[in-house]
Design a protein around this motif. Structure first.
Motif, PDB file in Angstrom:
ATOM      1  N   ASP A 192       0.835  -1.212   0.000  1.00  0.00           N
ATOM      2  CA  ASP A 192       0.000   0.000   0.000  1.00  0.00           C
ATOM      3  C   ASP A 192       0.863   1.252   0.000  1.00  0.00           C
ATOM      4  O   ASP A 192       0.548   2.241  -0.684  1.00  0.00           O
ATOM      5  N   ARG A 251      -5.190   1.163  -3.242  1.00  0.00           N
ATOM      6  CA  ARG A 251      -5.783  -0.165  -3.328  1.00  0.00           C
ATOM      7  C   ARG A 251      -7.310  -0.077  -3.275  1.00  0.00           C
ATOM      8  O   ARG A 251      -7.863   0.642  -2.455  1.00  0.00           O
ATOM      9  N   ASP A 252      -7.975  -0.828  -4.169  1.00  0.00           N
ATOM     10  CA  ASP A 252      -9.430  -0.903  -4.128  1.00  0.00           C
ATOM     11  C   ASP A 252      -9.889  -1.773  -2.967  1.00  0.00           C
ATOM     12  O   ASP A 252      -9.113  -2.581  -2.433  1.00  0.00           O
ATOM     13  N   VAL A 253     -11.145  -1.629  -2.582  1.00  0.00           N
ATOM     14  CA  VAL A 253     -11.696  -2.418  -1.481  1.00  0.00           C
ATOM     15  C   VAL A 253     -11.626  -3.908  -1.817  1.00  0.00           C
ATOM     16  O   VAL A 253     -12.026  -4.335  -2.900  1.00  0.00           O
ATOM     17  N   ASP A 254     -11.074  -4.689  -0.877  1.00  0.00           N
ATOM     18  CA  ASP A 254     -10.961  -6.155  -1.009  1.00  0.00           C
ATOM     19  C   ASP A 254     -10.089  -6.574  -2.193  1.00  0.00           C
ATOM     20  O   ASP A 254     -10.171  -7.717  -2.651  1.00  0.00           O
ATOM     21  N   GLU A 255      -9.257  -5.685  -2.702  1.00  0.00           N
ATOM     22  CA  GLU A 255      -8.381  -6.037  -3.832  1.00  0.00           C
ATOM     23  C   GLU A 255      -7.216  -6.888  -3.351  1.00  0.00           C
ATOM     24  O   GLU A 255      -6.608  -6.617  -2.305  1.00  0.00           O
ATOM     25  N   THR A 256      -6.881  -7.930  -4.093  1.00  0.00           N
ATOM     26  CA  THR A 256      -5.787  -8.825  -3.722  1.00  0.00           C
ATOM     27  C   THR A 256      -4.441  -8.165  -4.004  1.00  0.00           C
ATOM     28  O   THR A 256      -4.334  -7.220  -4.799  1.00  0.00           O
ATOM     29  N   ASP A 257      -3.396  -8.677  -3.332  1.00  0.00           N
ATOM     30  CA  ASP A 257      -2.050  -8.155  -3.557  1.00  0.00           C
ATOM     31  C   ASP A 257      -1.627  -8.311  -5.012  1.00  0.00           C
ATOM     32  O   ASP A 257      -1.002  -7.415  -5.589  1.00  0.00           O
ATOM     33  N   ASN A 264      -3.441  -8.450  -7.806  1.00  0.00           N
ATOM     34  CA  ASN A 264      -4.111  -7.512  -8.703  1.00  0.00           C
ATOM     35  C   ASN A 264      -3.616  -6.085  -8.472  1.00  0.00           C
ATOM     36  O   ASN A 264      -3.374  -5.322  -9.424  1.00  0.00           O
ATOM     37  N   TYR A 265      -3.454  -5.739  -7.199  1.00  0.00           N
ATOM     38  CA  TYR A 265      -2.959  -4.402  -6.856  1.00  0.00           C
ATOM     39  C   TYR A 265      -1.540  -4.195  -7.372  1.00  0.00           C
ATOM     40  O   TYR A 265      -1.183  -3.129  -7.877  1.00  0.00           O
TER      41      TYR A 265
END
Length: 266
Positions: A67, A77-83, A85-86
């Motif tokens: 982050d 980072r989007d809400v509930d986004e995985t590492d 994908n982020y």
């Protein structure tokens, strides 16, 4: 490079002997005891150093550390986004911020709700122009979706760039298939296999991009690989835009895309 406790102890004793003249460093000696205490105290710092190095790179960072890297590039980072994908979004963030490049334009279009994929073609209306072909998540595509994509791309495209947003010519395909099973295949097994064949054929048609041909041998292979209970198969009929076609490879035009409208597996 990380040292083991034994290597650290040997290094401390060697420097102690060279700097102070203390030579009694055998097990049980006071000098060795102090050296062992120091090694035990400093060894955890190697773990902290390894963690700091690992968390400073996008490829190996995770969680809150990832982050912090994202914040440096104004990528939250989007809400509930995985590492994973982020991490991918952070990697592309530099290109996105530059705007007016193919990565920024493509990602801008894919962020629009309802867009499954896009395909970009340069110089479709002369120098300084490009066309973005939009593939919707749900057919048929709506004019509102095209407008939203065009508005988004106009924000990313360079000044003076001529942007055209359109959809390919979608041609519905209806396929009828007959399966021949081994004699010991039960009724329930046949139902399950037929459903799986439908899923596999649907998946194959979804893989076809604009201008991609429908290859009969590939279609047959997808069906036959579904289950060892299938002894043979027959493609009974193929309709494209409600017109029956010969059972052979189907070649679309450059701006045409096939999509599966209906499949009947008997």
């Amino acid at each position: 490079m990380r040292k083991s406790k034994e290597e650290m102890l040997e290094s401390v004793l060697s420097r102690l002997s060279a700097s102070t003249g203390i030579t009694e460093t055998s097990p049980g000696s006071i000098a060795r005891m102090f050296a062992e205490v120091l090694v035990e105290e400093f060894d955890p710092f190697y773990d902290e150093l390894d963690l700091a190095i690992s968390m400073s790179f996008v490829s190996s960072s995770r969680g809150a550390y990832l982050d912090l890297i994202g914040e440096l590039l104004n990528c939250v980072r989007d809400v509930d986004e995985t590492d994973d994908n982020y991490r991918a979004r952070i990697t592309n963030q530099v290109s996105i911020q530059q705007n007016a490049n193919i990565i920024a334009i493509r990602l801008k279009a894919l962020q629009i709700e309802g867009v499954a994929d896009v395909q970009l073609k340069r110089f479709t209306r002369g120098t300084g122009s490009f066309t973005c072909y939009v593939f919707p998540q749900v057919y048929p595509i709506t004019s509102d979706l095209l407008i939203r994509v065009e508005n988004a791309l106009n924000e990313s495209a360079a000044y003076g760039m001529n942007v055209e947003v359109k959809t390919s010519d979608y041609s519905p395909v209806d396929i009828s298939i007959n399966l021949i099973f081994h004699s010991k295949t039960t009724s329930l097994e046949r139902i399950h296999v037929r459903n799986q064949v439908s899923t596999n054929v649907t998946s194959y048609l979804k893989e076809l991009n604009m201008g991609s041909p429908l290859i009969i041998n590939e279609l047959i292979q997808r069906v036959m690989e579904t289950s060892p209970q299938i002894l043979d198969m027959e493609i009974k009929q193929i309709l494209v835009s409600d017109k029956e076609r010969f059972i052979k490879n189907l070649e679309p035009s450059l701006e045409e895309q096939y999509y599966l409208r209906k499949i009947d597996v008997a």
